[in-house]
Design a protein around this motif. Sequence first.
Motif, PDB file in Angstrom:
ATOM      1  N   VAL A  78       0.838  -1.189   0.000  1.00 52.96           N
ATOM      2  CA  VAL A  78       0.000   0.000   0.000  1.00 52.96           C
ATOM      3  C   VAL A  78       0.878   1.246   0.000  1.00 52.96           C
ATOM      4  N   ARG A  80       0.516   5.393   0.630  1.00 59.79           N
ATOM      5  CA  ARG A  80      -0.403   6.350   1.227  1.00 59.79           C
ATOM      6  C   ARG A  80       0.112   7.769   1.037  1.00 59.79           C
ATOM      7  N   GLU A  82      -0.632  11.457   2.553  1.00 56.15           N
ATOM      8  CA  GLU A  82      -1.338  12.108   3.667  1.00 56.15           C
ATOM      9  C   GLU A  82      -1.100  13.606   3.631  1.00 56.15           C
ATOM     10  N   GLN A 117      -4.955   6.702  -0.932  1.00 54.52           N
ATOM     11  CA  GLN A 117      -4.321   5.414  -0.720  1.00 54.52           C
ATOM     12  C   GLN A 117      -4.413   4.595  -1.995  1.00 54.52           C
TER      13      GLN A 117
END
Length: 153
Positions: A78, A80, A82, A117
């Motif tokens: 994964v 991500r 942010e 994501q």
Amino acid sequence: MKEKLTARKVLHLALVLVVLLVLVAYRTWFSAASTTKSVQIKDQICDLSHNSCSLQIDGKPLTVLIPQLPVRAEHDFVLRLEGGDPAITPVKAWLEGRDMFMGTIPVSFEQIAGGWQGSTLVGSCTSSMMVWLLNIEWSNGVHQQLALSIARE
């Protein structure tokens, strides 16, 4: 029977040549003014395989990270994103080999609370360490590139 090259035919050929040269010159000189603004930020000195990377998108901080380290070849992982500006979205993202072409691997990001994501995987390589580049194109025209190194198991 051969046709004769007359002055009229030469004049027509010269006229066509002049028109084509004018069109090429016009497109060359004036196409730079009409192109869209695209800023490219390449090869940031940050390796996602060891820690998160801090970026700036239109002056707002954005953190790119991989929650589950280490990344293993041929296994899903994964990515991500942010922070950043909610109005600026990742339009297109992909992984590509830096030192060896192994194709491009698309990364599809979906919006989550506080960012974006995406899930992807990378192929295995014959070298002991393969460096992949994460390319992200943003809706504001910015293109960023981050390194991701993966060791062979």
